[in-house]
Design a protein around this motif. Structure first.
Motif, PDB file in Angstrom:
ATOM      1  N   TYR A   1      -6.104   4.494  -8.600  1.00  0.00           N
ATOM      2  CA  TYR A   1      -5.682   4.483  -7.197  1.00  0.00           C
ATOM      3  C   TYR A   1      -6.802   3.958  -6.297  1.00  0.00           C
ATOM      4  CZ  TYR A   1      -4.141   6.210  -2.660  1.00  0.00           C
ATOM      5  OH  TYR A   1      -3.795   6.312  -1.342  1.00  0.00           O
TER       6      TYR A   1
ATOM      7  N   ARG B   1      -6.437   0.426  -4.267  1.00  0.00           N
ATOM      8  CA  ARG B   1      -6.334   0.581  -2.812  1.00  0.00           C
ATOM      9  C   ARG B   1      -7.269  -0.369  -2.068  1.00  0.00           C
ATOM     10  NH1 ARG B   1      -7.627   6.392  -1.040  1.00  0.00           N
ATOM     11  NH2 ARG B   1      -9.700   5.568  -1.320  1.00  0.00           N
TER      12      ARG B   1
ATOM     13  N   GLN C   1       0.815  -1.219   0.000  1.00  0.00           N
ATOM     14  CA  GLN C   1       0.000   0.000   0.000  1.00  0.00           C
ATOM     15  C   GLN C   1       0.853   1.275   0.000  1.00  0.00           C
ATOM     16  OE1 GLN C   1      -3.566   0.193  -0.265  1.00  0.00           O
ATOM     17  NE2 GLN C   1      -3.056  -1.862  -0.965  1.00  0.00           N
ATOM     18  N   GLN C   2       2.001   1.251   0.634  1.00  0.00           N
ATOM     19  CA  GLN C   2       2.874   2.428   0.623  1.00  0.00           C
ATOM     20  C   GLN C   2       3.459   2.651  -0.768  1.00  0.00           C
ATOM     21  OE1 GLN C   2       5.568   1.589   3.873  1.00  0.00           O
ATOM     22  NE2 GLN C   2       4.369   2.875   5.266  1.00  0.00           N
TER      23      GLN C   2
ATOM     24  N   GLU D   1       0.693   4.159  -2.889  1.00  0.00           N
ATOM     25  CA  GLU D   1       0.522   5.580  -2.555  1.00  0.00           C
ATOM     26  C   GLU D   1       1.638   6.417  -3.172  1.00  0.00           C
ATOM     27  OE1 GLU D   1      -0.892   8.937   0.017  1.00  0.00           O
ATOM     28  OE2 GLU D   1      -1.750   6.930  -0.026  1.00  0.00           O
TER      29      GLU D   1
ATOM     30  N   ARG E   1       1.191   9.301  -6.040  1.00  0.00           N
ATOM     31  CA  ARG E   1       1.623  10.691  -5.817  1.00  0.00           C
ATOM     32  C   ARG E   1       2.608  11.150  -6.894  1.00  0.00           C
ATOM     33  NH1 ARG E   1       0.043  12.968  -1.172  1.00  0.00           N
ATOM     34  NH2 ARG E   1      -0.701  11.619   0.499  1.00  0.00           N
TER      35      ARG E   1
END
Length: 192
Positions: free
Chosen positions: A82, A86, A41-42, A45, A49
């Motif tokens: 996203y 997610r 998940q990181q 993200e 971004r």
């Protein structure tokens, strides 16, 4: 990521189908991620971004109408990617559909009898918890029921990773996704 970033940078130079054609990219490629259920998940993200910083419509506020429109389309597509990746249920649904296995959770709710009986038992426990004498008893029962449902949901997510990424057992993964829909709805009902 370099292919996506380069294409996004070309957005500032292009108004034609070359830039807009990349909107058809699958969500994993769009973010430069490996196509698998077990996403970090990181990492997701961070990838989101990074690409968002390149294609965000604010970067093209002084561009042509076509560039602003294309940046908005890119950003919308990126945000949908996203959001989908997610969520474990949405990610599994997306992966399975890409591999030719539709979930059809709204139309096909057929599940094994044992699963349905377990769901009924959870719902009965929930209904019974509302009739307990004290607030403390109700809260303790609700916490136990929520934990049981959340544990089942979490176990299903772990099982999906094995079924999709390791075993390629897509037919069984479809059933697990349908089961997760039941648990997700139940957990939402608990919060009402």
């Amino acid at each position: 990521m370099s292919r996506v970033s380069a294409a996004a940078v070309n957005l500032s130079r292009s108004e034609g189908p070359a830039a807009s054609g990349l909107l058809a990219q699958d969500y994993f490629s769009l973010l430069g991620l490996e196509e698998c259920f077990g996403l970090d998940q990181q990492q997701l993200e961070s990838a989101w971004r990074k690409v968002q910083s390149v294609v965000h419509p604010d970067r093209f506020s002084s561009g042509t109408d076509a560039q602003r429109r294309l940046a908005l389309q890119w950003s919308t597509h990126l945000n949908e990617a996203y959001k989908t990746l997610r969520s474990p249920i949405a990610r599994a649904t997306y992966l399975l559909e890409r591999r030719g296995h539709a979930i059809e959770a709204d139309r096909n709710t057929a599940m094994p009898i044992a699963f349905l009986e377990a769901q009924m038992s959870l719902r009965e426990s929930f209904a019974e918890s509302k009739a307990l004498a004290s607030q403390e008893q109700r809260e303790a029962a609700l916490m136990r029921i929520r934990r049981e449902a959340q544990d089942s949901f979490d176990a299903g997510v772990v099982r999906l990773a094995a079924l999709i990424d390791r075993d390629a057992d897509h037919a069984e993964a479809v059933l697990v996704v349908r089961a997760l829909h039941f648990f997700e709805k139940f957990l939402q009902d608990l919060d009402r």
